[in-house]
Write a protein that holds these residues in place. Structure first.
Motif, short mmCIF file in Angstrom:
data_model
loop_
_atom_site.label_atom_id
_atom_site.label_comp_id
_atom_site.label_asym_id
_atom_site.label_seq_id
_atom_site.Cartn_x
_atom_site.Cartn_y
_atom_site.Cartn_z
N LYS A 6 0.94 -1.37 -0.41
CA LYS A 6 0.22 -0.24 0.41
C LYS A 6 1.11 1.14 0.03
N HIS A 7 0.35 2.42 -0.72
CA HIS A 7 1.50 3.02 -0.45
C HIS A 7 0.62 4.48 -0.98
N THR A 126 -2.19 4.00 5.80
CA THR A 126 -0.79 3.14 6.20
C THR A 126 -1.01 3.81 8.59
N SER A 127 -1.92 4.57 8.39
CA SER A 127 -2.18 4.53 9.88
C SER A 127 -4.03 5.20 9.80
N ASN A 156 3.32 10.78 4.69
CA ASN A 156 3.50 10.68 6.17
C ASN A 156 4.75 12.01 7.03
N ASP A 506 3.63 2.50 2.35
CA ASP A 506 3.47 1.90 3.99
C ASP A 506 4.95 0.42 4.04
N SER A 508 6.96 -0.14 6.61
CA SER A 508 8.14 0.11 7.46
C SER A 508 8.81 -0.59 8.74
N ARG A 635 4.56 0.48 13.30
CA ARG A 635 5.31 1.46 12.06
C ARG A 635 5.92 1.82 13.78
#
Length: 637
Positions: A6-7, A126-127, A156, A506, A508, A635
């Motif tokens: 995922k990006h 991503t969060s 991010n 994503d 991490s 993360r």
């Protein structure tokens, strides 16, 4: 990228510069702007499938009437869902004769998205989880139009904790759910401050009360507010936003890590994360679509005035190279050329891997996103073969043995064989994605073409990047081995991914990277396992230093070994055991030098080199190693 990563999220902004009636008269649709927003989002759907949202500001609405709207969805096919819901409402109002398209003011008055200023967002989470509540745009409300703020980003932040502490220090009570909330509150704080300053200034000048709101709207400078808000941001970001008075903006980080583009004509200003989306939807040439300069914001005031302004000092350009390798759509003219160049740059390694035996080599690619790079490799191989043909024919001519048979033999010796070997079963992939722990089923995501590879052949397969290697081991190598070549060569157009990303992708968790796993194994095999604990201690110590002094301690893990040694260990790790196939697997990676030569304007390479452009990145990589060593998931920022 054969495994799902995922990006980058996607942003779309459409600011109509004419009244809605203009678009009804010229284009036959009062929904012209709304439809453009939908298409702009759809052309960027690759950038986010965890959720979608749209927002709108109507200009010139009378007091007491709603002027700012938002709709979000996190279900499957979120773009279609969020757009369909509003179109359903539009058609319902149409059937009830509440709105009449020939009278656009009825659309503006009664339909939420009959607006001149529109924003859309595509989310890859991503969060903050995957609830509808964390879909963007985020909305900060106030009864004052110039204090309302809607925000959507592709970003991010690495220092959210510090930013939240600053908000707390001001007496705020931030909700710790996503980076977006933190940024929204920071921009909102400075928006409030500027609004209050202007209000008191105007009141003290005895400006009539009924003129104050309009004058604040006129004097409000979004770029200056963004400059104040972003002083301590650390990360990669592009933010699009709408203010309640109708001002719109798109801001890009000072390193230009995240992409952002715009164009302006006399009908519309449009902004997006990808240039080609603007080119396609608005029928513009590449020269007509501009890149937002690093550290700058493009602003459209509610009057229609448009400008680009520096809000941060631009730093060394470090635009994300993964945008070029994989994320952005490949039909952008520059990205297409760069992906072909990346494929062509693999030719030397490929020729060495097949020992120059082109006639017994079959070339293919997996997944579909690697197709353009595959064309680049094939073009370069053809160029080299053509040179061989010319040299061999001239030599045969000089030796007096040139005839038809000789030419046939020369051509056969270097004839390039290209085949479609792997086919992804999209329906199966979709089904598996809804289930967990389906490793065995995942091995059948790809089908293969039988009968085109011989036992004496090398099978060369281009991949755009190899991150975790799990799909290679569980699926791709297994399925390719069924063609029974003597050797499978996986050629990655990206270098080895050794370090986490903290600016949007994503990626991490260090322990999941196949290059990291290979380096750990090599250190253990060489009797140097103590280095793992040493690096851990160094990382802990490093995080106690001031941010600007932190260095990347994880580099030590890779230093004892060459790139080729790590690639060879990766090949061992991704080769399935007990597969029945007796052939060899070799994994080739792009070199850093070739990466930069192929993508000269997009030099972001921290996930390959560990050279992070901001202090926050250095902290993240050390913290990621600490998490790995302590067996802590999640993360590191």
């Amino acid at each position: 990228m054969s495994e799902l990563i995922k990006h980058e999220c996607g942003i779309a902004i459409v600011r109509l510069l004419k009244p809605l009636s203009y678009y009804q008269e010229k284009y036959g649709s009062v929904l012209w702007g709304f439809n453009k927003l939908f298409l702009l989002m759809e052309k960027q759907h690759n950038r986010g499938q965890d959720g979608a949202g749209i927002g709108a500001v109507k200009l010139g609405m009378p007091p007491g009437e709603a002027y700012m709207f938002r709709e979000r969805d996190n279900s499957r096919n979120p773009i279609s869902k969020v757009i369909s819901k509003q179109l359903k409402l539009y058609n319902d109002l149409l059937e009830r004769n509440i709105i009449v398209p020939e009278f656009p003011w009825t659309v503006k008055e009664h339909w939420p998205f009959g607006a001149e200023v529109l924003i859309g967002h595509l989310r890859y989470g991503t969060s903050g989880g995957y609830d509808k509540a964390v879909c963007q745009p985020y909305f900060r409300k106030s009864p004052w139009p110039t204090r309302n703020l809607m925000l959507a980003g592709n970003f991010n932040m690495t220092n959210v904790d510090q930013l939240n502490e600053r908000l707390i220090g001001r007496g705020a009570h931030p909700i710790f759910d996503t980076d977006t909330q933190t940024v929204l509150e920071e921009i909102g704080y400075h928006l409030d401050e500027e609004h209050t300053r202007l209000y008191h200034e105007l009141r003290d000048r005895n400006v009539p009360n009924d003129e104050i709101a309009g004058t604040i709207s006129q004097k409000l400078e979004p770029a200056d507010i963004l400059a104040e808000a972003s002083r301590d941001w650390d990360g990669g970001y592009a933010f699009g936003g709408l203010i309640g008075n109708g001002d719109a903006f798109l801001l890009r980080d000072p390193h230009g890590i995240r992409p952002a583009y715009f164009f302006q004509d006399d009908e519309v200003v449009a902004m997006a994360s990808e240039r080609v989306a603007l080119m396609t939807i608005f029928e513009k040439t590449a020269d007509e679509v501009n890149e937002v300069r690093p550290g700058h914001a493009v602003v459209v005031k509610n009057t229609g005035e448009f400008y680009e302004k520096q809000v941060m000092v631009p730093l060394e350009r470090r635009s994300c190279s993964f945008e070029r390798i994989y994320f952005s759509r490949g039909n952008d003219p520059e990205i297409y050329a760069e992906r072909k160049a990346l494929g062509g740059a693999l030719a030397d390694q490929v020729i060495e891997a097949v020992h120059g035996d082109i006639s017994h080599s079959v070339f293919s690619f997996v997944p579909n996103t690697a197709e353009i790079a595959y064309y680049g490799l094939v073009d370069e191989m053809r160029r080299r073969c053509r040179q061989h043909y010319v040299d061999d024919i001239l030599q045969a001519q000089e030796e007096g043995r040139l005839d038809r048979d000789a030419i046939e033999r020369i051509l056969a010796d270097k004839w390039l064989r290209m085949e479609k070997i792997a086919h992804k079963d999209i329906k199966l992939r979709t089904f598996i994605s809804q289930e967990k722990n389906r490793v065995q089923m995942a091995s059948h995501v790809y089908d293969i073409t039988y009968g085109v590879v011989e036992p004496e052949d090398y099978l060369v397969v281009v991949d755009d990047s190899i991150v975790r290697g799990t799909t290679l081991k569980r699926s791709i190598i297994r399925i390719l081995s069924k063609t029974n070549p003597k050797k499978i060569i996986i050629a990655s157009t990206a270098p080895q991914i050794r370090y986490p990303d903290c600016y949007g992708i994503d990626m991490s968790e260090l322990g999941k990277f196949i290059a990291f796993q290979a380096a750990v194994e090599l250190n253990r095999e060489s009797g140097n396992e103590a280095i793992l604990q040493e690096i851990y201690a160094e990382c802990v110590s490093e995080l106690e230093k001031p941010a600007e002094e932190v260095r990347n301690c994880v580099k030590r893990l890779y230093e004892p070994f060459t790139d080729e040694q790590i690639s060879a260990k990766i090949a061992q790790l991704v080769t399935p055991k007990k597969n029945g196939w007796k052939g060899e697997v070799q994994v080739l990676y792009q070199t850093i030098d070739n990466l930069h030569a192929s993508c000269p304007l997009n030099s972001g390479d921290w996930y390959f080199t560990g050279d992070y452009p901001t202090p926050g990145g250095m902290a993240v990589v050390n913290r990621a190693y600490i998490y790995y060593y302590e067996k802590k998931e999640g993360r590191s920022y």
